[in-house]
Structure formats: structure tokens, C-alpha cells
Write a protein that holds these residues in place. Sequence first.
Motif, PDB file in Angstrom:
ATOM      1  N   UNK A  69       0.358  -1.229   0.339  1.00 14.74           N
ATOM      2  CA  UNK A  69       0.062   0.302  -0.303  1.00 14.74           C
ATOM      3  C   UNK A  69       0.935   0.966   0.177  1.00 14.74           C
ATOM      4  N   UNK A  70       2.403   1.641   0.619  1.00 16.02           N
ATOM      5  CA  UNK A  70       2.995   2.842   0.698  1.00 16.02           C
ATOM      6  C   UNK A  70       3.113   2.359  -0.444  1.00 16.02           C
ATOM      7  N   UNK A  71       4.502   1.539  -1.315  1.00 17.40           N
ATOM      8  CA  UNK A  71       4.221   1.904  -3.495  1.00 17.40           C
ATOM      9  C   UNK A  71       3.438   2.509  -3.539  1.00 17.40           C
ATOM     10  N   UNK A  72       1.846   1.466  -3.919  1.00 18.39           N
ATOM     11  CA  UNK A  72       0.744   2.541  -4.107  1.00 18.39           C
ATOM     12  C   UNK A  72       0.700   3.553  -4.093  1.00 18.39           C
ATOM     13  N   UNK A  73       1.006   3.826  -2.848  1.00 18.24           N
ATOM     14  CA  UNK A  73       0.836   5.967  -2.261  1.00 18.24           C
ATOM     15  C   UNK A  73       1.721   6.353  -3.093  1.00 18.24           C
ATOM     16  N   UNK A  74       3.240   6.015  -3.257  1.00 20.64           N
ATOM     17  CA  UNK A  74       3.916   6.624  -3.535  1.00 20.64           C
ATOM     18  C   UNK A  74       4.269   6.563  -4.849  1.00 20.64           C
ATOM     19  N   UNK A  75       3.270   5.755  -5.419  1.00 21.71           N
ATOM     20  CA  UNK A  75       3.189   5.840  -6.761  1.00 21.71           C
ATOM     21  C   UNK A  75       2.369   6.813  -7.032  1.00 21.71           C
ATOM     22  N   UNK A  76       0.905   6.475  -6.529  1.00 21.50           N
ATOM     23  CA  UNK A  76       0.208   8.004  -6.758  1.00 21.50           C
ATOM     24  C   UNK A  76       0.395   9.081  -7.020  1.00 21.50           C
ATOM     25  N   UNK A  77       1.826   9.492  -6.446  1.00 26.14           N
ATOM     26  CA  UNK A  77       1.465  10.814  -6.196  1.00 26.14           C
ATOM     27  C   UNK A  77       2.539  10.927  -7.157  1.00 26.14           C
ATOM     28  N   UNK A  78       3.185  10.753  -7.602  1.00 27.24           N
ATOM     29  CA  UNK A  78       3.681  11.161  -8.428  1.00 27.24           C
ATOM     30  C   UNK A  78       3.732  10.995 -10.132  1.00 27.24           C
ATOM     31  N   UNK A  79       2.693   9.938  -9.468  1.00 24.15           N
ATOM     32  CA  UNK A  79       1.855  10.085 -11.195  1.00 24.15           C
ATOM     33  C   UNK A  79       0.976  11.140 -11.258  1.00 24.15           C
ATOM     34  N   UNK A  80       1.066  12.039 -10.989  1.00 23.09           N
ATOM     35  CA  UNK A  80      -0.067  13.482 -10.112  1.00 23.09           C
ATOM     36  C   UNK A  80       0.562  14.048 -11.615  1.00 23.09           C
ATOM     37  N   UNK A  81       1.567  14.296 -12.080  1.00 16.35           N
ATOM     38  CA  UNK A  81       2.673  15.173 -12.614  1.00 16.35           C
ATOM     39  C   UNK A  81       1.790  14.684 -13.603  1.00 16.35           C
ATOM     40  N   UNK A  82       2.081  13.663 -14.530  1.00 16.19           N
ATOM     41  CA  UNK A  82       1.825  13.298 -15.950  1.00 16.19           C
ATOM     42  C   UNK A  82       0.528  13.944 -15.757  1.00 16.19           C
ATOM     43  N   UNK A 140      -7.709  12.901  -8.500  1.00 14.35           N
ATOM     44  CA  UNK A 140      -7.897  11.590  -8.434  1.00 14.35           C
ATOM     45  C   UNK A 140      -6.950  10.742  -7.877  1.00 14.35           C
ATOM     46  N   UNK A 141      -5.493  11.431  -8.750  1.00 17.53           N
ATOM     47  CA  UNK A 141      -4.099  10.574  -8.104  1.00 17.53           C
ATOM     48  C   UNK A 141      -3.356  11.105  -6.509  1.00 17.53           C
ATOM     49  N   UNK A 142      -4.126  11.749  -6.193  1.00 15.10           N
ATOM     50  CA  UNK A 142      -4.237  11.854  -4.540  1.00 15.10           C
ATOM     51  C   UNK A 142      -4.975  11.427  -3.633  1.00 15.10           C
ATOM     52  N   UNK A 143      -6.489  11.527  -4.254  1.00 16.89           N
ATOM     53  CA  UNK A 143      -7.784  10.380  -4.346  1.00 16.89           C
ATOM     54  C   UNK A 143      -7.218   9.584  -3.305  1.00 16.89           C
ATOM     55  N   UNK A 144      -6.584   8.696  -5.116  1.00 20.51           N
ATOM     56  CA  UNK A 144      -6.529   7.473  -4.508  1.00 20.51           C
ATOM     57  C   UNK A 144      -4.454   7.241  -3.761  1.00 20.51           C
ATOM     58  N   UNK A 145      -4.130   7.332  -3.742  1.00 20.77           N
ATOM     59  CA  UNK A 145      -2.762   8.034  -3.113  1.00 20.77           C
ATOM     60  C   UNK A 145      -2.967   7.958  -1.398  1.00 20.77           C
ATOM     61  N   UNK A 146      -4.353   8.781  -0.922  1.00 21.01           N
ATOM     62  CA  UNK A 146      -4.651   8.836   0.576  1.00 21.01           C
ATOM     63  C   UNK A 146      -5.804   7.210   0.590  1.00 21.01           C
ATOM     64  N   UNK A 147      -5.684   7.178   0.293  1.00 18.29           N
ATOM     65  CA  UNK A 147      -6.985   6.160   0.678  1.00 18.29           C
ATOM     66  C   UNK A 147      -5.936   4.402   0.725  1.00 18.29           C
TER      67      UNK A 147
END
Length: 514
Positions: free
Chosen positions: A289-302, A311-318
Motif C-alpha cells: 500500500x505504501x508503494x502504491x501511495x508513492x506511485x500515485x502521488x508521483x503519477x499526478x504530474x503526468x 484522482x491521483x491524490x485521492x487514490x494515494x490517500x486511500x
Amino acid sequence: MDERPVTRNKGKTMSQRSERRGIHVDQSELLCKKGCGYYGNAAWQGLCSKCWREEYQKARQRQIQEDWALAEKLQREEEAAYVSIHGSSQTQPPQSHSQQSLATFSKFEEKKTNEKTRKVTTVKKFFSPSSRTAPKKESHEGKTPSPSISRQSSIETDRVSQDFVDFLKTLQKPGREIHKQSRAFIESMGNKRDLGVEELSECVQDFYQNMSDRLMNYFKGSSEKVDRVMDQVEKYIMTRLYKSVFCPETTDDEKKDLVTQRRIRALHWVTIQMLCVPVDEEIPEVSDSVVKAITDVIEMDSKRVPKDKLACITSCSKHIFNAIRITKNEPASADDFLPTLIYIVLKANPPRLQSNIQYITRFCNPSRLMTGEDGYYFTNLCCAVAFIEKLDAQSLNLSPEDFERYMSGQASPRRPDNPAGWPQTGSNVNPVLSQIHQNLSVLSNLEKRQQQVIEEAQSLQTELAEWQDSVAREVQDILERYPLEIKPRASAIDAENVENDKLPPPLQPQVFAG
């Protein structure tokens, strides 16, 4: 429906809150300072989008009134100066109204320029200087011409445009009107590139509001249908405008990005224990879950559309809430979420973090930031970034001296000077030091095993070389003892047959008469 996954933890004592070391944020701190009940935003000085726009409109009206008052004052001065110079002479023909207006406007512009250094307008008090940090003339001279907003050749833009048309076909007549207005708005924005980013943001927000009001009348108050259409409109509009409004050169967004990245990089030594993060990364599900959260917040820039970035921020938070839930075997609270979000941001160091936050703030549908889980998670992300910018020794329960040593790189809690003398276990042992000691022990064991593997590999290599030499020697000895003899070949098959001349002659064919 407005769902806010926040509960007030009024039962917590001051000692429990002090354990959070300054990371605790009450629900009321996330709401608009005017008490309207919506989520506020640091970029709007703690106000929600609705209250911020009201303040902007008031400030703009005051500015217009001040400009008109100044123009009238200058016109009276111009008229008085004209009368004093020419007196009551009738030799000069009187100026027409258009000539007087032109002269007054020229004088107004000249005097306004001279007074710019000592006059601070009301609008600048409400807006950050990012939109006016560079003169527009200089920004155009050093700016590379961007592609035409009306038509971009990117595959993503073409795909989004086609999806937008396909979606509007289901609405029939209103769909054609929506498409017409959207295209007209994009073309009008192409003629407003000289405006600052805040003015462009105001244009987009006005378009959202007008379109939403028209859709609300058409769908007879069905907010779900309006939201669905507005999502498609936002996606179409912002995909086309992305290159011209994301991190524009007239702002200091890029400078803020670099400052934030350097700040996060300098805090690389902060551990999960220092932030009191209730997450155990040794559990496989939690680590995933930690790895997925990091991936989501990084993917926000794309992403290009503000809604997709949210949506990336929300997915990271979940994913963060899931990691906390698995670790504690109970639902996570707001006091658990914010420290963990700070830890994720520190580990991820997302690219262009400030630019993405500003882009969402300026061009996202305001209703999405004011309520709901997207608005809540985005507000917490802004709080996490603000905490990282102001993080100090007290927040991490460190002495100022140790904090400065860690920040300067002179020392690190991950590399103690004398690890052998540290205590192994104990109830009174600092958990941070205990974790560091365990990590060092693991590294020491790995180093020994690595050295052993290297020695065995070298021994095997030596044995292979010796075996190759012994095989070569044995083959040579056999060749010397048993040399190879080659016999000459016979010239013909019947070369040794000496009785060929004793054979009878071959039979001759005979012809018989019929």
C-alpha cells in the motif's frame, strides 16, 4: 452528497496530542476561515473557492473605482492646466470630446506609471505576486512560442476531443450548444495570452459557473447530470489549455518547485518513527500500500486534467488509510492520516509539486475542491506541504543542534558513530535508535555473507583452472604414448588380384534365325 471522512477527536487529551509533535491538525483548521463550512486552501489564504472569488470581485471593483477616480482627477487637472495656459483665448479651436479623452487617457497612463512604485493596490493584497513577478514584455521576449491552442497535434488531445464529441452526441441539441460554447471559449483564451495566470484562472472559473448554471436549468436541477457533463467539459477545456496555463513563465511556480524539492531532499534522514507514523512496512500488505501511495502521488504530474490529478491524490490517500488500517487493525483517524501523508510525500518527492497544487487550485472545478473526499484529501496535501516547509527540531522531538547537524549532512541518525555500543533491546530504549541498530546488524550480516560468497567463487574459479590444466596434461601424455599411424590407401579395389588373366572371356551375344 458531501462525504467528509473526518471526525472530531474531542476525547483526546493534551498529552496524547503532544505525542504527535506538532503534526496534529484539527478539522476546523481545514475549513474556510469565513465559516461557510467548505474546505479552505492555503493558496487562497485559508478561504474556499466561493469566498475567494467574492473577495476577488470586491477587490477588482474597488480597483476599478480607484482607477476611475484617478482618471477623473487627472482629467480635471488636465482641463485646469489647459485653461491656465490658453486662458480665455479663442484663437485655438476647442478640442473635440474624443481628443480630450485621448489626451486624458495618455496623461492617466503616464501618471499611473509614475505612481506605481508608491501605490499598492488592493488586488495585490489578495493575490500572490506570482502572476505579476515578470513584466509582460520581458516574458514574451524570452518565451518560446507555444503551439496553437485551437489545435494541438498530440494524440491525447485528439483522443480527448473525440471522446468529448461522442459524449455530447448522447445529449443531442444541448450537446451541440455545449460543444459550440466550449470551442468558442478555447478560441477566446488563445487571444488572452497577455493576461496573467490569475486573470486566466478567473476566465476559466467564470466559464465553469456560466456553463453550470445553464446546465442546471436544462436538467431541471439534477446535480448528478450537471456534474457528469461538467467533468467532460473540464477534461476537454483543460486538455487543450494545459500547455499554456500549467506552470507559466510569468509566475514563480518553477522556482517554488525547486525550493520544495531541495527541502524534501535535505530531509531524507527523517524516519517513520520521528513522525510517529502508525505504519509497519514489514507487513507485506502494508508495504504494498505504501508503494502504491508513492506511485500515485508521483503519477499526478503526468495528468493534464485537474480532476485526474485530484484522482491521483485521492487514490494515494486511500492507500494510506488502508496501510494504517492493516497495521492498527482498526479504522484510521485524521491524526494518523496527516503524519503518514507527510511521510509519503517525503519518500516520493513528487516532481513539480507546487506547480501541480497551483494548477489544481486555479483551474479545477471549484465545487470539487470545496466539498467531498477530493477536497478533503487535497486540503490535507496542502497542509502536508506547508508542514514540510516549516518542519523544525521541535516537530521531530530533536534538539536544535542535532536537527542542524542532520540538515547539513554532518551526521545522520541512520549512521551512528559507535553502533556497537548501542543497546539491543529494552523498554526504555529509543525506538528510533533500536531500529537503526537492527538495520546495522542486518547490514553487517549481509556484508559477511557477501564476503563468504566472493571467497567461494574465487576458490571455484581456481579449481576450474587447475582441472583444465590437468585434463590438457593427460591428453598430451596419451598422445605421446600412443602415436597415431596412418596407412596408405589402395589405388583400386582389385589392385591385389593377380589371377584376373585366368578368368574366361565374357559371353558374346548370338543371333538365332527364326
